[in-house]
Scaffold this motif. Structure first.
Motif, PDB file in Angstrom:
ATOM      1  N   GLY A  47     -20.217  21.280  21.234  1.00  0.00           N
ATOM      2  CA  GLY A  47     -21.193  20.449  20.546  1.00  0.00           C
ATOM      3  C   GLY A  47     -20.545  19.235  19.912  1.00  0.00           C
ATOM      4  N   SER A  48     -21.403  18.271  19.567  1.00  0.00           N
ATOM      5  CA  SER A  48     -20.918  17.015  19.025  1.00  0.00           C
ATOM      6  C   SER A  48     -21.939  16.412  18.089  1.00  0.00           C
ATOM      7  CB  SER A  48     -20.645  16.030  20.177  1.00  0.00           C
ATOM      8  OG  SER A  48     -20.486  14.721  19.696  1.00  0.00           O
ATOM      9  N   LYS A  49     -21.445  15.714  17.083  1.00  0.00           N
ATOM     10  CA  LYS A  49     -22.308  15.022  16.139  1.00  0.00           C
ATOM     11  C   LYS A  49     -23.100  13.890  16.779  1.00  0.00           C
ATOM     12  CE  LYS A  49     -18.294  12.270  14.712  1.00  0.00           C
ATOM     13  NZ  LYS A  49     -18.477  11.195  15.694  1.00  0.00           N
ATOM     14  N   SER A  50     -22.705  13.465  17.969  1.00  0.00           N
ATOM     15  CA  SER A  50     -23.396  12.348  18.613  1.00  0.00           C
ATOM     16  C   SER A  50     -24.669  12.780  19.337  1.00  0.00           C
ATOM     17  CB  SER A  50     -22.464  11.645  19.604  1.00  0.00           C
ATOM     18  OG  SER A  50     -22.096  12.532  20.647  1.00  0.00           O
ATOM     19  N   VAL A  51     -24.878  14.099  19.499  1.00  0.00           N
ATOM     20  CA  VAL A  51     -26.048  14.621  20.226  1.00  0.00           C
ATOM     21  C   VAL A  51     -26.917  15.427  19.273  1.00  0.00           C
ATOM     22  CG1 VAL A  51     -26.847  16.065  22.127  1.00  0.00           C
ATOM     23  CG2 VAL A  51     -24.764  14.685  22.386  1.00  0.00           C
ATOM     24  N   PHE A  52     -28.170  15.037  19.142  1.00  0.00           N
ATOM     25  CA  PHE A  52     -29.101  15.772  18.287  1.00  0.00           C
ATOM     26  C   PHE A  52     -29.397  17.126  18.918  1.00  0.00           C
ATOM     27  CE2 PHE A  52     -33.517  16.658  16.884  1.00  0.00           C
ATOM     28  CZ  PHE A  52     -33.254  16.792  15.523  1.00  0.00           C
ATOM     29  N   ALA A  68     -37.952   6.507   8.770  1.00  0.00           N
ATOM     30  CA  ALA A  68     -38.704   7.135   7.687  1.00  0.00           C
ATOM     31  C   ALA A  68     -38.030   6.941   6.333  1.00  0.00           C
ATOM     32  CB  ALA A  68     -38.881   8.621   7.967  1.00  0.00           C
ATOM     33  N   GLY A  69     -36.904   6.244   6.298  1.00  0.00           N
ATOM     34  CA  GLY A  69     -36.237   5.945   5.038  1.00  0.00           C
ATOM     35  C   GLY A  69     -35.066   6.837   4.686  1.00  0.00           C
ATOM     36  N   PHE A  70     -34.696   7.744   5.596  1.00  0.00           N
ATOM     37  CA  PHE A  70     -33.557   8.620   5.347  1.00  0.00           C
ATOM     38  C   PHE A  70     -32.271   8.015   5.894  1.00  0.00           C
ATOM     39  CE2 PHE A  70     -36.969  11.760   5.137  1.00  0.00           C
ATOM     40  CZ  PHE A  70     -36.559  12.602   4.111  1.00  0.00           C
ATOM     41  N   ALA A  71     -31.187   8.198   5.176  1.00  0.00           N
ATOM     42  CA  ALA A  71     -29.872   8.068   5.782  1.00  0.00           C
ATOM     43  C   ALA A  71     -29.581   9.377   6.498  1.00  0.00           C
ATOM     44  CB  ALA A  71     -28.815   7.794   4.729  1.00  0.00           C
ATOM     45  N   VAL A  72     -28.866   9.305   7.612  1.00  0.00           N
ATOM     46  CA  VAL A  72     -28.518  10.504   8.362  1.00  0.00           C
ATOM     47  C   VAL A  72     -27.003  10.592   8.460  1.00  0.00           C
ATOM     48  CG1 VAL A  72     -28.782  11.799  10.502  1.00  0.00           C
ATOM     49  CG2 VAL A  72     -30.646  10.327   9.715  1.00  0.00           C
ATOM     50  N   ALA A  73     -26.476  11.735   8.097  1.00  0.00           N
ATOM     51  CA  ALA A  73     -25.063  12.028   8.304  1.00  0.00           C
ATOM     52  C   ALA A  73     -24.994  13.160   9.323  1.00  0.00           C
ATOM     53  CB  ALA A  73     -24.395  12.439   7.000  1.00  0.00           C
ATOM     54  N   SER A  74     -24.501  12.853  10.511  1.00  0.00           N
ATOM     55  CA  SER A  74     -24.357  13.872  11.545  1.00  0.00           C
ATOM     56  C   SER A  74     -22.891  14.270  11.577  1.00  0.00           C
ATOM     57  CB  SER A  74     -24.805  13.327  12.902  1.00  0.00           C
ATOM     58  OG  SER A  74     -24.777  14.343  13.886  1.00  0.00           O
ATOM     59  N   VAL A  75     -22.635  15.556  11.369  1.00  0.00           N
ATOM     60  CA  VAL A  75     -21.281  16.004  11.036  1.00  0.00           C
ATOM     61  C   VAL A  75     -20.654  16.829  12.152  1.00  0.00           C
ATOM     62  CG1 VAL A  75     -22.167  18.057   9.846  1.00  0.00           C
ATOM     63  CG2 VAL A  75     -19.923  17.148   9.231  1.00  0.00           C
ATOM     64  N   ASP A  76     -19.378  16.560  12.422  1.00  0.00           N
ATOM     65  CA  ASP A  76     -18.578  17.453  13.245  1.00  0.00           C
ATOM     66  C   ASP A  76     -17.854  18.441  12.335  1.00  0.00           C
ATOM     67  OD1 ASP A  76     -19.129  16.767  15.847  1.00  0.00           O
ATOM     68  OD2 ASP A  76     -17.447  15.384  16.067  1.00  0.00           O
TER      69      ASP A  76
END
Length: 262
Positions: A47-52, A68-76
């Motif tokens: 898995g990877s943070k680059s793929v939802f 929608a106004g959120f910041a998103v932090a996608s984490v490895d």
């Protein structure tokens, strides 16, 4: 859809003997913005943070969140081939600490964080959020394993020995029950837990639908606010479901509700 600024491969922790741990930041205009911390799936193996998720594009996921106004932090995080449980829980917890410490640098509202996990990532997200005084405002759990013991009991010993869960723990859940309990969100539920939104496909061949049913029951027994979305006919990662992207909207609506600032 979104005019978000994206910062790739931001180092949030360096653990001696391992690769630097990184996250991707998707930042909407303005701020400070509440944060969705996304924890990817992949059976703790991949898995990877680059793929939802493979069935839903970044445009239909990360971009919708920032719109929608959120910041998103996608984490490895460290995978099971690199480190066993509870390393992954430690990693995600460290990413939250980093987000709060660097909130002003990136126009983040570190006091308004929602965790969104998919499959194995949902297990990690739930474990982190269920820690006492986690400060997490809500959890979106998409088809995460919740009870590693009942999962192991549902398999033959031969299949269990090579399962993703056994690789994550380093042994079968039935061999060391206390460790398996510690890795199972269903046993960590308490009355002060944050609200949960749980969605699961009824035909999930990788993580039984009963895993979410069991988790929902445990949450409700403690009086925790939990919304349960039964997705009829859907397989793991929303395969065999007509429009997987449509499932983002109710989860995002839950996130907006629990942060109560949008």
């Amino acid at each position: 859809m979104s005019h978000a600024e994206i910062l790739r491969d931001v180092v949030y922790a360096e653990v001696m003997g391992f690769r630097p741990l990184t996250l991707d930041l998707h930042l909407p205009q303005g701020g400070p913005s509440p944060v969705i911390l996304f924890v990817h799936g992949g059976g703790w193996r991949t898995g990877s943070k680059s793929v939802f998720t493979p069935t839903i594009s970044a445009r239909d996921s990360f971009d919708r969140m920032t719109a929608a106004g959120f910041a998103v932090a996608s984490v490895d995080y460290r995978l099971s081939g690199e480190a066993r449980f509870p390393a992954q829980v430690h990693d995600v917890r460290a990413s939250i600490t980093w987000l709060r410490e660097h909130a002003d640098d990136h126009r983040l509202d570190g006091s308004h964080i929602v965790l969104w996990g998919e499959s194995a990532g949902a297990t990690i997200a739930a474990l982190v959020a269920l820690e006492p005084a986690s400060g997490i405002l809500g959890v979106i759990d998409w088809y995460g394993p919740s009870n590693l013991i009942s999962l192991a009991q549902s398999r033959t010993p031969e299949i269990d020995a090579t399962s993703r869960e056994s690789e994550w723990l380093g042994f079968s859940a039935l061999e060391q029950l206390e460790v398996a309990r510690n890795a199972s969100p269903v046993f960590a539920v308490h009355e002060d837990a944050p609200p949960f939104y749980i969605a699961h496909g009824t035909r999930d061949a990788a993580v039984s639908f009963s895993q979410s049913e069991e988790f929902v029951e445990a949450l409700r027994e403690k009086g925790v606010d939990v919304r349960f979305e039964r997705v009829d006919g859907a397989n793991h990662m929303w395969r065999d479901f007509g429009d997987p992207a449509s499932l983002v909207a109710p989860a995002l609506s839950f996130a907006r509700e629990v942060v109560r600032v949008l």
